[in-house]
Scaffold this motif. Structure first.
Motif, PDB file in Angstrom:
ATOM      1  N   SER A 195       0.729  -1.209   0.166  1.00 15.82           N
ATOM      2  CA  SER A 195      -0.038   0.395   0.136  1.00 15.82           C
ATOM      3  C   SER A 195       0.807   1.690   0.434  1.00 15.82           C
ATOM      4  O   SER A 195       0.776   2.077  -0.658  1.00 15.82           O
ATOM      5  CB  SER A 195      -0.823   0.093   1.576  1.00 15.82           C
ATOM      6  OG  SER A 195      -0.161   0.315   2.239  1.00 15.82           O
ATOM      7  N   ARG A 198       2.635   2.283  -3.494  1.00  9.43           N
ATOM      8  CA  ARG A 198       2.508   2.175  -4.419  1.00  9.43           C
ATOM      9  C   ARG A 198       2.262   3.662  -4.468  1.00  9.43           C
ATOM     10  O   ARG A 198       2.169   4.008  -5.940  1.00  9.43           O
ATOM     11  CB  ARG A 198       0.914   1.897  -4.588  1.00  9.43           C
ATOM     12  CG  ARG A 198       0.465   0.223  -4.944  1.00  9.43           C
ATOM     13  CD  ARG A 198      -0.622  -0.193  -4.516  1.00  9.43           C
ATOM     14  NE  ARG A 198      -1.742   1.148  -5.087  1.00  9.43           N
ATOM     15  CZ  ARG A 198      -2.721   0.764  -5.280  1.00  9.43           C
ATOM     16  NH1 ARG A 198      -3.673   0.186  -4.382  1.00  9.43           N
ATOM     17  NH2 ARG A 198      -3.312   1.566  -6.229  1.00  9.43           N
ATOM     18  N   ASN A 199       2.257   4.032  -3.286  1.00 10.75           N
ATOM     19  CA  ASN A 199       1.656   6.198  -3.613  1.00 10.75           C
ATOM     20  C   ASN A 199       3.143   7.169  -3.441  1.00 10.75           C
ATOM     21  O   ASN A 199       3.946   7.726  -3.901  1.00 10.75           O
ATOM     22  CB  ASN A 199       2.168   6.405  -2.094  1.00 10.75           C
ATOM     23  CG  ASN A 199       0.526   5.597  -2.184  1.00 10.75           C
ATOM     24  OD1 ASN A 199      -0.656   5.955  -2.390  1.00 10.75           O
ATOM     25  ND2 ASN A 199      -0.141   5.815  -0.121  1.00 10.75           N
ATOM     26  N   SER A 201       5.479   5.368  -6.256  1.00 14.87           N
ATOM     27  CA  SER A 201       6.256   4.329  -7.238  1.00 14.87           C
ATOM     28  C   SER A 201       5.904   4.975  -8.808  1.00 14.87           C
ATOM     29  O   SER A 201       6.710   5.721  -9.282  1.00 14.87           O
ATOM     30  CB  SER A 201       5.241   3.440  -8.137  1.00 14.87           C
ATOM     31  OG  SER A 201       4.139   3.336  -8.234  1.00 14.87           O
TER      32      SER A 201
END
Length: 475
Positions: A195, A198-199, A201
């Motif tokens: 989680s 993802r922020n 990437s």
């Protein structure tokens, strides 16, 4: 604003790393502690069992038989079995120090006490002279005590085996519980990590992917300078800018290296052509023929072998960088040939330490210097002279000196020759070629230095770095 964003990004990365690393480190410490404790317990019990296994399994039979022979005064008697009893006592004492279980301690303590009692009864029989009394003591004391000692030792082994089995079952249960906890924790950490990653990437991974594709293009030979990749992260932006600057610098270096390589190849070709001197070859062959005709076949064979070695080392299997040992063999072959031709005019000495011979240098470095010393120093002297080649090392560099005691040079001629090394000129072609090759390969700090005194001789010193393989030298 960019500085602040960069710091926030570093903080997020550290938080994400610590979220995963701290629980993992805690689990590792717990597992390691439990594993060490179980291993210590397991090893202690195993050592006890191993020590107890040293107990003579035939203890009762051996002691009883020896005592029986002793009592009946048999010809097979070997004396009192004190050594067997003392051996059992030593094992019991060691096990008492190492055992921790209550039942095991009780059993092994009984073994030790019984051994003491048995030893006393053995000495009591030895002090008894009446045969009937001996027999009675043998049956009522010795046989019973040996049986008890052996039984209690087996009891000790039983309790230790039970303890070992219990410990193993407990260890397996603990490991299963720990593995379950680890699996659950790993799943939780995986969800958290996915989680959070993802922020990040979009701001890190995507620009890095572009950088990777750019580097692949550079690796495939596409060296055109492009616009830097635009990224939100300052580090990635700096990396992209640096790559494009590197590509531009690389283009300039390739152009410079191409030109230097042309110069080096030209110098090597010119130097190799100088080595294949038809006059030198003709004169050498004439000398060989003269030696054969005069009946000195052995010296002719030696000279042919030196000539063969000379040209073989000149070629050096196509390599341009060789070891100092190979270069030494090259000049030795050359001087052996010339000494036969000029035996009344020339002596030579080569003194290069063995610990320097594994270092690398360009081939055909020393031979032109030795040739100059012979033709422009010794021969011009019109009387016998000597050439000495020596080597030394200092401050990470190797210094190779070629000295002759020939005619030497005036200060004006020496100055002109020194200028010719760097600026070019008609004089000193061989020296200039060697000097240029060394500076192209190693840099301006290396090359040749000249010193000469009229009527005393000339010294040419080669300075090269201490490098032990051809790839390092070629770099």
């Amino acid at each position: 604003m960019e500085k602040s964003a960069k710091m926030r990004m570093q903080g997020k990365l550290w938080n994400m790393i610590l979220t995963v690393a701290l629980p993992l480190m805690l689990v590792i410490v717990v597992i390691a502690s439990i594993g060490i404790w179980y291993a210590w317990q397991y090893n202690a019990i195993l050592n006890n069992v191993t020590t107890a296994s040293d107990f003579n399994q035939n203890f009762k039979d051996d002691v009883d038989l020896k005592m029986y022979y002793y009592v009946i005064d048999s010809q097979y008697s070997e004396g009192l079995p004190i050594e067997e009893v003392q051996s059992a006592e030593a094992i019991a004492r060691k096990l008492i120090d190492m055992s921790t279980e209550k039942e095991s301690m009780r059993a092994i303590t009984s073994v030790l006490n019984l051994c003491h009692n048995l030893e006393e009864k053995i000495h009591q029989i030895a002090a008894t002279e009446d045969y009937e009394a001996r027999q009675e003591q043998l049956e009522n004391n010795i046989y019973i005590l040996t049986d008890l000692i052996q039984e209690y030792m087996y009891t000790y082994l039983y309790y230790e085996a039970v303890h070992l089995d219990t410990l193993q079952s407990r260890m397996i249960s603990s490991m299963i519980a720990l593995m379950t906890v680890i699996l659950i924790m790993a799943l939780i950490l995986l969800v958290v990590l996915l989680s959070r990653s993802r922020n990040l990437s979009r701001k890190i991974v995507d620009p890095v992917d572009k950088l990777c594709r750019r580097l692949e293009d550079i690796g495939s030979g596409k060296l055109a300078v492009c616009d830097p990749i635009q990224a939100d992260v300052a580090e990635v932006q700096l990396l992209s800018d640096g790559i494009e600057q590197m590509v531009g610098h690389l283009q300039r270096l390739i152009a410079e290296n191409t030109e230097q390589e042309k110069q080096r190849r030209h110098a090597e070709l010119a130097l190799l052509q100088a080595q294949i001197n038809p006059h030198f070859l003709y004169n050498t062959m004439d000398t060989i023929i003269w030696l054969i005709e005069s009946g000195d076949v052995g010296k002719a064979v030696t000279m042919i072998n030196s000539l063969s070695n000379f040209f073989r080392f000149s070629l050096s299997r196509g390599q341009s960088i060789i070891t100092l040992a190979e270069e030494e063999q090259h000049i030795r072959s050359y001087l052996e040939i010339q000494q036969v031709r000029y035996r009344d005019l020339m002596e030579y000495e080569i003194d290069i330490p063995n610990d320097l011979k594994q270092y690398m240098l360009p081939k055909l470095t020393l031979q032109p210097l030795v040739e100059n010393a012979l033709y422009h120093g010794i021969k011009m002297k019109r009387r016998k002279g000597s050439i000495r080649v020596s080597g030394s090392a200092r401050d990470g560099n190797i210094f190779l000196a070629v000295r002759d005691d020939g005619t030497g040079m005036t200060a004006e001629k020496l100055h002109a020759l020194q200028e010719s090394l760097t600026e070019g000129g008609r004089e000193g072609f061989g020296l200039r070629t060697v000097h240029q090759r060394l500076q192209i390969l190693f840099g301006k700090a290396y090359g040749l230095t000249l010193a000469s005194t009229p009527d005393e001789g000339t010294t040419v010193t080669v300075t090269i770095p201490m490098q032990m393989n051809d790839k390092e030298a070629e770099a």
